[in-house]
Write a protein that holds these residues in place. Structure first.
Motif, PDB file in Angstrom:
ATOM      1  N   GLN A  43       0.813  -1.203   0.000  1.00  0.00           N
ATOM      2  CA  GLN A  43       0.000   0.000   0.000  1.00  0.00           C
ATOM      3  C   GLN A  43       0.855   1.265   0.000  1.00  0.00           C
ATOM      4  OE1 GLN A  43      -3.289   0.342  -0.178  1.00  0.00           O
ATOM      5  NE2 GLN A  43      -3.897  -1.816  -0.022  1.00  0.00           N
ATOM      6  N   HIS A  44       1.987   1.243   0.699  1.00  0.00           N
ATOM      7  CA  HIS A  44       2.759   2.455   0.950  1.00  0.00           C
ATOM      8  C   HIS A  44       3.816   2.756  -0.106  1.00  0.00           C
ATOM      9  CE1 HIS A  44       1.671   1.976   5.487  1.00  0.00           C
ATOM     10  NE2 HIS A  44       0.702   2.548   4.782  1.00  0.00           N
ATOM     11  N   HIS A  45       4.293   1.746  -0.842  1.00  0.00           N
ATOM     12  CA  HIS A  45       5.412   1.955  -1.768  1.00  0.00           C
ATOM     13  C   HIS A  45       4.988   1.597  -3.193  1.00  0.00           C
ATOM     14  CE1 HIS A  45       8.231   2.689   1.477  1.00  0.00           C
ATOM     15  NE2 HIS A  45       7.802   1.579   2.084  1.00  0.00           N
ATOM     16  N   ILE A  93      14.405  -1.348   0.539  1.00  0.00           N
ATOM     17  CA  ILE A  93      13.441  -0.514  -0.183  1.00  0.00           C
ATOM     18  C   ILE A  93      13.992   0.901  -0.348  1.00  0.00           C
ATOM     19  CG2 ILE A  93      11.168   0.579  -0.019  1.00  0.00           C
ATOM     20  CD1 ILE A  93      10.169  -1.985   1.358  1.00  0.00           C
ATOM     21  N   HIS A  94      14.574   1.462   0.748  1.00  0.00           N
ATOM     22  CA  HIS A  94      15.155   2.810   0.683  1.00  0.00           C
ATOM     23  C   HIS A  94      16.257   2.875  -0.375  1.00  0.00           C
ATOM     24  CE1 HIS A  94      16.481   6.742   2.021  1.00  0.00           C
ATOM     25  NE2 HIS A  94      17.708   6.285   2.119  1.00  0.00           N
ATOM     26  N   ARG A  95      17.070   1.842  -0.424  1.00  0.00           N
ATOM     27  CA  ARG A  95      18.156   1.795  -1.406  1.00  0.00           C
ATOM     28  C   ARG A  95      17.597   1.806  -2.838  1.00  0.00           C
ATOM     29  NH1 ARG A  95      23.013  -2.688  -1.784  1.00  0.00           N
ATOM     30  NH2 ARG A  95      23.445  -2.453  -3.999  1.00  0.00           N
ATOM     31  N   GLU A  96      16.540   1.041  -3.095  1.00  0.00           N
ATOM     32  CA  GLU A  96      15.953   0.985  -4.431  1.00  0.00           C
ATOM     33  C   GLU A  96      15.298   2.315  -4.802  1.00  0.00           C
ATOM     34  OE1 GLU A  96      15.009  -0.986  -8.091  1.00  0.00           O
ATOM     35  OE2 GLU A  96      16.431  -1.426  -6.453  1.00  0.00           O
ATOM     36  N   LEU A  97      14.623   2.937  -3.845  1.00  0.00           N
ATOM     37  CA  LEU A  97      13.990   4.224  -4.118  1.00  0.00           C
ATOM     38  C   LEU A  97      15.042   5.298  -4.404  1.00  0.00           C
ATOM     39  CD1 LEU A  97      11.151   4.197  -1.435  1.00  0.00           C
ATOM     40  CD2 LEU A  97      10.885   3.926  -3.907  1.00  0.00           C
ATOM     41  N   MET A  98      16.146   5.264  -3.678  1.00  0.00           N
ATOM     42  CA  MET A  98      17.230   6.217  -3.923  1.00  0.00           C
ATOM     43  C   MET A  98      17.787   6.037  -5.336  1.00  0.00           C
ATOM     44  SD  MET A  98      17.949   8.298  -1.328  1.00  0.00           S
ATOM     45  CE  MET A  98      19.706   8.631  -1.452  1.00  0.00           C
ATOM     46  N   LYS A  99      17.924   4.779  -5.732  1.00  0.00           N
ATOM     47  CA  LYS A  99      18.445   4.492  -7.083  1.00  0.00           C
ATOM     48  C   LYS A  99      17.506   5.051  -8.151  1.00  0.00           C
ATOM     49  CE  LYS A  99      17.767   0.623  -9.184  1.00  0.00           C
ATOM     50  NZ  LYS A  99      17.693  -0.814  -9.507  1.00  0.00           N
TER      51      LYS A  99
END
Length: 436
Positions: free
Chosen positions: A390-392, A427-433
């Motif tokens: 739901q959030h990402h 998840i944070h790493r993928e979003l940063m990428k």
């Protein structure tokens, strides 16, 4: 040498010697026996048994094969009548950049089968080259020559996939190279692994139905009078949403090889080279009924601007050439683009299907998260895949990348339980990428 090749090559040698004997006035005729191969279980013999070439076709096939097995085959044969060596112009033949022996040309084929008789040579060129299924399907071909040169001075070429099968019993897919900028792609996945919105999936399955039944539709039901023989579709949407996977699944379930062409790599800075690069791909694809998947399609089909210089002029010529080959292609072509808005509107009107691949919605993301981790991984009770879904807003490719990094960390730490901090960090790493 394998007996399956020794006997027909010996026969070819004897037949060429017979033609030379006739040419030099030492014989009255020359005959052909099209059954000069061994009936064994070798790939070559099985292929010949199934193909049943006629007498002239059999000679043509052997001429194209000979230098692949005996580099000096033609020189050895000619030496018996021309011991001093040198060019024997009626026989044709060329030298290549790397191969030191003679390679046969269309002129070689004409001389061996028809001698110097101009009427017989014209008949042969009209009948064998125009009517033989081996030339029509591309098993044999005469390479193109420069403008003004005799057409038959081009090399007589045996299709690489046919040669591969004769020698190994397998068809080896062509490798990506500067001369062949297409990559064979396949998948071990199933239709059930493709997680898409129902409307998108239904449109893809309609393409599958076309591939399976278009011969009946066009020929038996006579729809060829109203629609094109081939099919062209545009897959558009953000990266990682399943466009390539859908193309490979279409190939897998319709038993068609799929080749991906990155148009950003095919387009050449040298005038005329783009057309040559594309021609090599289409010529092979038309013989083998491949599915062609053009990635980064907007590299060539982006919105056109007014012609300001020579580069713009030739870019439009490249688009025109590709459109011509697409229109004539008797098979499935898929173009992929991240942004439909980048595509030229006039080109979009030529598409039979324009299919949008959206970022998965929360229900699809939940399915993807549930399938992402292998059985060896245990999720901590504090992890709620439903909440994460739901959030990402992530694509299937993003989710697979996250699962990959999580699993790698677990193996490195010698544990199997994935914690909430592990997952959030990945998840944070993928979003940063992704720049999010």
């Amino acid at each position: 040498m394998n007996t399956s090749f020794h006997i027909p090559l010996q026969y070819l040698r004897e037949y060429i010697l017979g033609r030379l004997s006739l040419h030099f006035g030492k014989a009255a005729s020359v005959t052909i026996n099209a059954d000069a191969y061994v009936h064994d279980s070798s790939p070559f013999a099985r292929w010949m048994e199934e193909a049943q070439p006629d007498a002239g076709e059999f000679i043509a096939l052997l001429l194209a094969l000979a230098p692949h097995l005996q580099p000096g085959f033609f020189e050895d044969v000619l030496r018996e009548y021309i011991p001093e060596g040198g060019d024997f112009i009626p026989f044709g033949g060329i030298k290549s950049l790397h191969h030191r022996g003679m390679l046969p040309t269309g002129e070689t084929l004409l001389f061996v089968l028809a001698g110097n008789d101009p009427d017989k040579r014209v008949d042969l060129q009209n009948n064998l080259l125009q009517q033989s299924r081996f030339f029509r399907q591309g098993t044999l071909s005469i390479e193109a020559v420069s403008p003004g040169e005799p057409v038959m001075s081009g090399q007589l070429v045996l299709a690489p996939e046919t040669l591969d099968y004769w020698l190994t019993g397998h068809v080896i897919h062509p490798r990506f190279s500067p001369e062949f900028a297409a990559e064979y792609i396949t998948t071990d996945l199933l239709w059930s692994d493709l997680v898409l919105q129902e409307n998108t999936l239904q449109q893809i399955r309609e393409i599958e139905q076309w591939v399976m039944h278009h011969r009946t539709l066009l020929d038996e039901w006579q729809m060829i009078r109203k629609v094109k023989r081939g099919y062209c579709a545009l897959f558009h949407g953000p990266p990682g949403t399943g466009k390539t996977m859908a193309a490979t699944l279409l190939g897998k379930y319709t038993r068609r090889d799929v080749f991906r062409i990155d148009l950003s790599k095919v387009v050449s800075k040298y005038i005329g080279e783009t057309e040559k690069n594309l021609s090599r791909i289409f010529d092979r694809a038309e013989r083998k009924n491949w599915i062609l998947f053009f990635d980064e399609a907007d590299a060539l089909f982006g919105k056109r601007t007014e012609i300001r210089d020579a580069h713009d002029k030739y870019a439009n010529q490249e688009v025109g050439y590709l459109l011509q080959r697409i229109e004539a292609y008797d098979g499935l072509i898929i173009l992929a683009s991240n942004f439909k808005g980048n595509m030229d509107e006039a080109f979009l009107r030529r598409m039979q299907s324009v299919i949008y691949f959206p970022v998965p919605a929360a229900p699809e993301r939940h399915i993807l998260w549930n399938r992402a981790f292998p059985d060896k991984v245990t999720l901590s009770p504090s992890i709620s895949l439903e909440q994460i879904s739901q959030h990402h807003e992530l694509t299937g490719s993003n989710i697979n990348n996250i699962a990959f990094h999580c699993c790698l960390k677990l193996i490195s730490d010698q544990r199997q339980e994935l914690t909430a901090p592990d997952l959030q960090n990945a998840i944070h790493r993928e979003l940063m990428k992704e720049g999010k």
